[in-house]
Design a protein around this motif. Structure first.
Motif, PDB file in Angstrom:
ATOM      1  N   LEU A  63       0.899  -1.260  -0.322  1.00  0.00           N
ATOM      2  CA  LEU A  63       0.419  -0.367   0.023  1.00  0.00           C
ATOM      3  C   LEU A  63       0.981   1.172   0.085  1.00  0.00           C
TER       4      LEU A  63
ATOM      5  N   GLU B 132      -4.003   4.948   0.702  1.00  0.00           N
ATOM      6  CA  GLU B 132      -3.799   5.606   2.433  1.00  0.00           C
ATOM      7  C   GLU B 132      -4.386   4.225   3.068  1.00  0.00           C
ATOM      8  N   LEU B 133      -3.102   4.233   3.893  1.00  0.00           N
ATOM      9  CA  LEU B 133      -3.307   2.643   5.203  1.00  0.00           C
ATOM     10  C   LEU B 133      -4.782   3.151   5.993  1.00  0.00           C
ATOM     11  N   PRO B 134      -4.770   2.120   6.303  1.00  0.00           N
ATOM     12  CA  PRO B 134      -6.474   1.869   7.033  1.00  0.00           C
ATOM     13  C   PRO B 134      -5.779   2.411   8.561  1.00  0.00           C
ATOM     14  N   LYS B 135      -7.620   3.409   9.543  1.00  0.00           N
ATOM     15  CA  LYS B 135      -6.732   3.089  10.945  1.00  0.00           C
ATOM     16  C   LYS B 135      -7.106   1.620  11.304  1.00  0.00           C
ATOM     17  N   MET B 136      -6.823   1.036  12.219  1.00  0.00           N
ATOM     18  CA  MET B 136      -6.573  -0.837  12.890  1.00  0.00           C
ATOM     19  C   MET B 136      -6.676  -0.102  14.362  1.00  0.00           C
ATOM     20  N   TYR B 137      -6.986  -0.553  15.039  1.00  0.00           N
ATOM     21  CA  TYR B 137      -6.852  -1.409  16.365  1.00  0.00           C
ATOM     22  C   TYR B 137      -6.693  -2.744  16.551  1.00  0.00           C
TER      23      TYR B 137
ATOM     24  N   SER C 148     -20.411  -3.507   0.982  1.00  0.00           N
ATOM     25  CA  SER C 148     -19.357  -2.957   0.199  1.00  0.00           C
ATOM     26  C   SER C 148     -19.039  -3.960  -1.334  1.00  0.00           C
TER      27      SER C 148
ATOM     28  N   GLY D  21     -19.920   1.904   3.979  1.00  0.00           N
ATOM     29  CA  GLY D  21     -19.587   0.198   4.591  1.00  0.00           C
ATOM     30  C   GLY D  21     -20.544  -0.438   4.814  1.00  0.00           C
TER      31      GLY D  21
ATOM     32  N   ALA E 174       1.071   4.199   9.787  1.00  0.00           N
ATOM     33  CA  ALA E 174      -0.121   3.777  10.213  1.00  0.00           C
ATOM     34  C   ALA E 174      -0.819   4.333  10.827  1.00  0.00           C
ATOM     35  N   GLU E 175      -2.198   4.638  10.986  1.00  0.00           N
ATOM     36  CA  GLU E 175      -2.844   5.112  12.042  1.00  0.00           C
ATOM     37  C   GLU E 175      -3.537   3.765  13.045  1.00  0.00           C
TER      38      GLU E 175
END
Length: 95
Positions: free
Chosen positions: A15, A21-26, A90, A87, A51-52
């Motif tokens: 990516l 754009e990197l996705p936000k991750m948890y 998809s 979302g 990355a966030e």
């Protein structure tokens, strides 16, 4: 680094190379989980890649008791908006 969509480090590099754009991750991991050090390594890699990422550790192992507690935290973390349609579908889910 194995080139595979199962390898998160390879995916992030791909990516980044594509200027996507990197996705936000948890991510969450129990402090007694045998995968804790591997998770910390991934967290550090993701942060270094820009990355966030929200990372949480807490008491517990690789077990449902831990996951049940942290799924609630994950749901609260999700950037859901009231009546949001983004979302919802998809296009990958059959109706």
């Amino acid at each position: 680094m194995k080139e595979s969509d199962k390898n998160p480090e390879w995916l992030v590099k791909k990516l980044t190379d594509e200027h996507a754009e990197l996705p936000k991750m948890y991510l969450a991991c129990g402090t007694e989980d045998s995968l804790l050090e591997a998770n910390r390594k991934l967290w550090n890699f993701l942060r270094a890649s820009g990355a966030e990422v929200t990372c949480e550790e807490g008491p517990g192992g690789h077990e449902w008791d831990f996951w049940n507690r942290y799924i609630k935290k994950f749901i609260d973390w999700l950037p859901l908006e009231e009546n949001a349609e983004a979302g919802v579908n998809s296009g990958n889910v059959g109706i």
